[in-house]
Design an enzyme around this catalytic site. Structure first.
Site, short mmCIF file in Angstrom:
data_model
loop_
_atom_site.label_atom_id
_atom_site.label_comp_id
_atom_site.label_asym_id
_atom_site.label_seq_id
_atom_site.Cartn_x
_atom_site.Cartn_y
_atom_site.Cartn_z
N THR A 88 48.57 28.41 41.54
CA THR A 88 48.71 27.37 40.51
C THR A 88 49.75 27.78 39.47
OG1 THR A 88 46.90 28.35 39.21
CG2 THR A 88 46.31 26.63 40.77
N TYR B 83 30.79 43.30 31.45
CA TYR B 83 31.01 41.87 31.72
C TYR B 83 30.12 41.00 30.83
CZ TYR B 83 33.70 43.06 35.95
OH TYR B 83 34.64 43.54 36.84
N PRO C 148 42.33 39.65 44.61
CA PRO C 148 43.01 39.69 45.91
C PRO C 148 43.83 38.44 46.21
CG PRO C 148 40.70 39.19 46.23
CD PRO C 148 40.86 39.52 44.78
N LEU C 149 43.57 37.37 45.45
CA LEU C 149 44.35 36.14 45.63
C LEU C 149 45.45 36.03 44.58
CD1 LEU C 149 41.41 33.68 46.43
CD2 LEU C 149 43.10 34.60 48.03
N GLY D 202 45.17 36.36 41.30
CA GLY D 202 44.76 35.87 39.99
C GLY D 202 45.30 34.49 39.65
N GLY D 203 45.20 33.55 40.58
CA GLY D 203 45.64 32.19 40.31
C GLY D 203 47.09 31.93 40.68
#
Length: 294
Positions: free
Chosen positions: A213, A50, A206-207, A209-210
């Site tokens: 939107t 990272y 888990p969401l 990745g956007g």
């Protein structure tokens, strides 16, 4: 050491805290860590790569400023990917390395970066076609015998890859992509394998990745409509519903929330108290796939 004592939900994903995202200063890292602890989030997910191999050390600089923080948190990191970057001039091509020498060297570098003498969890980042299970086992056994790694797991491994490796070394975690727009693990055996082998799954993105939107996603409207109905029913936000949907699965998925805002983590914490009915869960699955179950 029991798995359940290792990590709590949600996990704070740190990939975008540094060079690959928010470029936090040391003060900002420390403030974010303290905000997480204040809302009951104490597990932090990293990988050696990272920030082009810089984020672990930056996070560690914040821990070194306040020596009391380390004992309050759980550190997860990953190794096994070799990136081409100025920080690793000897890497000529992006590749995987799960040799005993590399795993031990990577873990010891992570310990140095964080300024700690142990990692709570070390994961192999990606399945390596050249993975030799006996080498991985020797590396992990060495690190665990030395007290440098407390728990071991994998990331993005399919069931047959997990089964092969666990014949040589116990696996406690598998970090996978699973969400309302990545539903394959519910059907392809990954989560069944976790239950069968008492492996705790962690969910990256888990969401989705956007998702909320991205109105170009083919099921954007159906998912947001279904989530909105449930948000109204449970008096919650859309993100809370999406995390509660994952929480419903019996494998006890731990969501890794990759965010630079503690409010997102607080939402995921709230989601733990939302208990969706089975029909509500399948309402969301229908919205994601466009079809009723058979």
């Amino acid at each position: 050491m029991k798995q359940q004592e290792q990590l709590s939900s949600p996990i704070a994903g740190c990939m975008r805290w540094g060079k690959w995202g928010a470029n936090f200063s040391t003060a900002a890292y420390r403030a974010m860590i303290e905000e997480c602890l204040a809302i009951g989030v104490n597990s932090f997910d990293h990988a050696d790569i990272y920030g082009d191999y810089t984020t672990e050390e930056e996070f560690g600089d914040a821990l070194k400023e306040d020596k009391t923080l380390r004992s309050q948190i759980k550190l997860i990191t990953k190794c096994g990917i070799q990136m081409v970057t100025e920080n690793r001039p000897n890497h000529n091509i992006k590749s995987y390395n799960t040799s005993k020498k590399h795993i031990i060297r990577s873990a010891e570098q992570s310990l140095k970066n964080f300024g700690t003498d142990y990692l709570d969890v070390l994961l192999i980042h990606r399945p390596d076609p050249l993975l030799a299970p006996e080498e991985v086992a020797e590396a992990i056994q060495t690190l665990q015998n030395q007290g440098k790694v407390h728990a071991f797991g994998v990331s993005n491994f399919l069931p047959h890859q997990v089964n092969m490796l666990r014949k040589w070394v116990p696996i406690q975690y598998n970090q996978i992509e699973v969400s309302i727009i990545c539903t394959a693990p519910f059907y392809n055996g990954i989560l069944d394998n976790c239950i069968e082998n008492e492996i705790i799954p962690m969910a990256w993105a888990p969401l989705g990745g956007g998702l909320l939107t991205d109105d170009l996603h083919p099921h954007f409207r159906s998912i947001t409509h279904a989530a909105s109905l449930l948000a109204e029913k449970y008096v919650a936000g859309l993100n809370e519903i999406l995390i509660a949907w994952l929480n419903t699965h019996p494998s006890k998925i731990l969501p890794v929330i990759g965010t630079t805002k503690s409010e997102r983590l607080a939402q995921a914490k709230v989601a733990a108290s939302i208990k969706l009915t089975r029909e509500d869960w399948f309402l969301m699955m229908k919205a994601a796939t466009g079809e009723d179950v058979a």
